[in-house]
Enzyme design. Structure first.
Site, mmCIF file in Angstrom:
data_model
loop_
_atom_site.group_PDB
_atom_site.id
_atom_site.type_symbol
_atom_site.label_atom_id
_atom_site.label_comp_id
_atom_site.label_asym_id
_atom_site.label_seq_id
_atom_site.Cartn_x
_atom_site.Cartn_y
_atom_site.Cartn_z
ATOM 1 N N LYS A 240 46.795 14.715 52.195
ATOM 2 C CA LYS A 240 46.124 13.697 51.380
ATOM 3 C C LYS A 240 46.555 12.308 51.827
ATOM 4 C CE LYS A 240 45.743 16.239 46.994
ATOM 5 N NZ LYS A 240 44.270 16.211 46.914
ATOM 6 N N ARG B 267 42.063 26.918 44.266
ATOM 7 C CA ARG B 267 41.221 28.128 44.216
ATOM 8 C C ARG B 267 41.882 29.283 44.952
ATOM 9 N NH1 ARG B 267 36.480 24.748 47.077
ATOM 10 N NH2 ARG B 267 37.651 23.119 46.007
ATOM 11 N N ASP C 247 43.762 21.573 51.552
ATOM 12 C CA ASP C 247 43.854 20.822 50.293
ATOM 13 C C ASP C 247 43.013 21.476 49.188
ATOM 14 O OD1 ASP C 247 44.684 18.854 48.592
ATOM 15 O OD2 ASP C 247 43.351 17.293 49.389
ATOM 16 N N GLU D 100 43.536 24.150 47.711
ATOM 17 C CA GLU D 100 44.530 25.213 47.526
ATOM 18 C C GLU D 100 44.499 25.828 46.137
ATOM 19 O OE1 GLU D 100 45.109 22.145 46.903
ATOM 20 O OE2 GLU D 100 46.167 22.308 44.992
ATOM 21 N N ASP E 42 49.522 18.324 39.249
ATOM 22 C CA ASP E 42 48.595 19.373 39.678
ATOM 23 C C ASP E 42 48.961 20.747 39.097
ATOM 24 O OD1 ASP E 42 46.207 19.885 40.963
ATOM 25 O OD2 ASP E 42 47.132 20.345 42.908
ATOM 26 N N ASP F 158 50.998 18.766 45.094
ATOM 27 C CA ASP F 158 49.909 18.984 46.042
ATOM 28 C C ASP F 158 49.844 17.840 47.036
ATOM 29 O OD1 ASP F 158 47.641 19.690 47.398
ATOM 30 O OD2 ASP F 158 46.240 19.315 45.735
ATOM 31 N N LYS G 179 46.560 27.024 36.892
ATOM 32 C CA LYS G 179 46.936 26.559 38.236
ATOM 33 C C LYS G 179 48.255 25.802 38.132
ATOM 34 C CE LYS G 179 45.644 23.118 41.799
ATOM 35 N NZ LYS G 179 44.611 22.185 42.309
HETATM 36 N N1 BES Z 1 44.508 18.931 43.008
HETATM 37 C C1 BES Z 1 43.375 18.533 43.744
HETATM 38 C C2 BES Z 1 42.245 18.035 42.855
HETATM 39 C C3 BES Z 1 42.411 16.647 42.308
HETATM 40 C C4 BES Z 1 42.268 15.561 43.117
HETATM 41 C C5 BES Z 1 42.627 16.466 40.965
HETATM 42 C C6 BES Z 1 42.378 14.284 42.589
HETATM 43 C C7 BES Z 1 42.722 15.201 40.439
HETATM 44 C C8 BES Z 1 42.595 14.116 41.246
HETATM 45 C C9 BES Z 1 42.834 19.709 44.553
HETATM 46 O O1 BES Z 1 43.767 20.600 45.017
HETATM 47 C C10 BES Z 1 42.145 19.129 45.742
HETATM 48 O O2 BES Z 1 42.804 18.559 46.552
HETATM 49 N N2 BES Z 1 40.834 19.306 45.814
HETATM 50 C C11 BES Z 1 40.072 18.770 46.871
HETATM 51 C C12 BES Z 1 39.097 19.824 47.303
HETATM 52 C C13 BES Z 1 38.369 19.486 48.572
HETATM 53 C C14 BES Z 1 39.325 19.548 49.747
HETATM 54 C C15 BES Z 1 37.228 20.476 48.768
HETATM 55 C C16 BES Z 1 39.345 17.543 46.349
HETATM 56 O O3 BES Z 1 38.889 17.545 45.207
HETATM 57 O O4 BES Z 1 39.275 16.576 47.079
HETATM 58 ZN ZN ZN Z 2 45.490 20.726 43.924
HETATM 59 MN MN MN Z 3 44.568 20.022 46.895
#
Ligand code: BES
Ligand code: ZN
Ligand code: MN
Length: 486
Positions: A270, A344, A340, A342, A281, A263, A258
């Site tokens: 966010k 996947r 967010d 994204e 990210d 992000d 990825k």
């Molecule tokens: N890159 C983030 C995951 C992340 C968040 C990694 C904080 C490390 C610290 C990912 O793209 C994301 O935002 N995931 C969301 C998914 C949710 C919207 C279902 C998350 O984990 O909050």
């Molecule tokens: Zn992300």
């Molecule tokens: Mn995200």
């Protein structure tokens, strides 16, 4: 850092010539067979109350009696395991790394681990001790004086130690590249930059590299990847590199990373706190690029394909919106309920693309979910696997590299929440089991081959005062890939 293996029996360390002699002591008693002059210094320091054979203890003695090296560094580990040896060595190196010594010789005494893994960890700890991010910080101190590290091993262990050191140096070089890529701010480490880094690796090591732009990605029908990238003015890149160390008929290992270079969350923006850390990210991409470097340096007899999907996730007038439905390369439609989620969305198209290589196995690596940070913290990466044998092999690779992971479940019941009234699948489920539901989403696109998935959201970087990329899981991945060598 310049590494080498030097012959020295453990009962004759006193005569070793180096600016510093670092003796790592395993266990809770002075190990049997330890050089008499060193043992005398250890006992004296314990008696004075300046040292104990416990984890975290380290002491530097200057001009110690009977010791040729002008500095004798003692570091204790309390235990006799490889992990304990690694942290004691880090403590020993910390004693001298920013001081006057330009060369050091290390001896491990009293450990259960063999010379091969101790040598590997010595290269890793040495490289780690002197790593410092400098690229956008002109005021950072110059490289430490410590530039040469020798591992002292007995005659009978030379061969094993050399093999371990070579592997450790290659992994260290991969970790360094991964950290450099991930530490760079998002205005430096753009998708274009990642493409250039891989092209550079290709030139150095004779790899086949393809860097696809938006047009090519459109042609492939990667509607899901494109949807994430469309909110940003920074051009996307889809990067493919092939290392060919075996006959063309040998099915390759495929690693997918990825590469979200920043992000923001997109329209599902966010919160502001710590958002800067979302430059990390692309940690999955950084780790597969680093692994490619490590493997290319070691030249094992196997085939490896590395795939990185790289873009930014930004809000804008042309960004994808919650509720939009996109068509992935697999033909499955996806309702994007949260922009967010994204990672996947870019990985699913990369997983479909991976089918064309008729892979032996595909492992994707991603800073995918905050939920994984809650579940496993920063110690173990979350690991998912389509079969038990693959899970065992990823676990073993992580254990051997001291870059551990932990298997998570893939029961179909976890996919319930991904149902959508408007598309084949939604990109989010409820809050519960967030790392698992993300993996269940990916699994729909990985049905054509053996598939593993590493959620490295907790392990790819550290926050706080020590903020920075860790280079994980380059160690795990390199061991895993090497386990496929014929
Ligand atoms: N890159 C983030 C995951 C992340 C968040 C990694 C904080 C490390 C610290 C990912 O793209 C994301 O935002 N995931 C969301 C998914 C949710 C919207 C279902 C998350 O984990 O909050
Ligand atoms: Zn992300
Ligand atoms: Mn995200």
């Amino acid at each position: 850092m310049d590494f080498k293996i030097q012959t020295a029996e453990l009962d004759s360390l006193a005569g070793v010539g180096a600016d510093a002699l670092i003796v790592i002591l395993g266990g809770e008693a002075v190990p049997k067979g330890l050089d008499a002059a060193v043992a005398k210094q250890v006992q004296a320091a314990i008696k004075l109350g300046d040292f104990a054979l416990k984890a975290g203890q380290a002491l530097t003695l200057t001009q110690a009696e009977g010791i040729k090296a002008p500095r004798l560094v003692l570091a204790a580990s309390g235990k006799t395991t490889l992990v304990a040896a690694r942290s004691a060595l880090a403590a020993g190196l910390a004693q001298i790394k920013s001081r006057g010594a330009a060369s050091a010789a290390v001896a491990f005494v009293g450990f259960e681990a063999g010379a091969e893994s101790l040598a590997e960890q010595t290269a890793l700890a040495g490289a780690d001790a002197v790593y410092l991010y400098r690229h956008t910080k002109p005021s950072a101190p110059a490289a430490p004086k410590l530039a040469k590290l020798a591992l002292l091993v007995g005659k009978s262990e030379q061969k094993a130690a050399k093999a371990g050191l070579a592997r450790g140096e290659a992994i260290a070089s991969g970790i360094e590249l991964a950290r450099e890529c991930a530490n760079r701010p998002a205005n430096y480490a753009t998708p274009t930059y990642l493409g250039q880094v891989v092209q550079g690796l290709g030139k150095t090591h004779g790899l086949k590299v393809e860097v696809l732009d938006r047009k090519a990605v459109e042609k492939l029908g990667m509607g899901s990847f494109l949807a994430v990238a469309q909110g940003s003015d920074e051009p996307l890149r889809f990067i493919v590199a092939r290392y060919e160390g075996a006959a063309k008929t040998v099915a390759p290992v495929v690693l997918v990373g990825k590469g979200i270079t920043f992000d923001t969350g997109g329209i599902s923006l966010k919160p502001g706190a710590e958002m800067d850390e979302m430059k990390f990210d692309m940690g999955g991409a950084a780790s597969v690029i680093g692994t490619l470097r490590a493997v290319a340096e070691l030249r094992p007899k196997l085939n490896l394909v590395m795939i990185v999907a790289a873009c930014e996730n930004m809000p804008s007038g042309h960004a994808v919106k919650p509720g939009d439905v996109v068509t992935s390369m697999s033909g499955q439609t996806i309702e994007i309920l949260n922009t967010d989620a994204e990672g996947r969305l870019i990985l699913c198209d990369a997983l479909t693309y991976a089918e064309r290589f008729k892979p032996a196995v595909v492992v994707d690596v991603a800073t995918l979910t905050g939920a994984c940070v809650i579940a496993l913290g920063g110690v173990r990466s979350g690991m998912y696997a389509s079969d038990d044998e693959l899970a065992a092999s990823l676990t073993a690779a992580g254990d051997a590299a001291l870059d551990p992971c932990w298997r998570m479940p893939l029961d179909d019941d976890y996919a319930e929440g991904l149902k959508s009234n408007f598309a084949d699948v939604a990109n989010i489920a409820g809050r519960a089991g967030g790392s698992i539901t993300a993996a269940k989403f990916l699994q729909r696109f990985a049905s054509k081959y053996r598939w593993g998935h590493l959620d490295i959201a907790g392990t790819a970087w550290k926050g706080g005062a020590a903020k920075g990329a860790t280079g994980r899981p380059v160690g795990l991945l390199t061991h895993f890939v090497l386990s496929h060598a014929k």
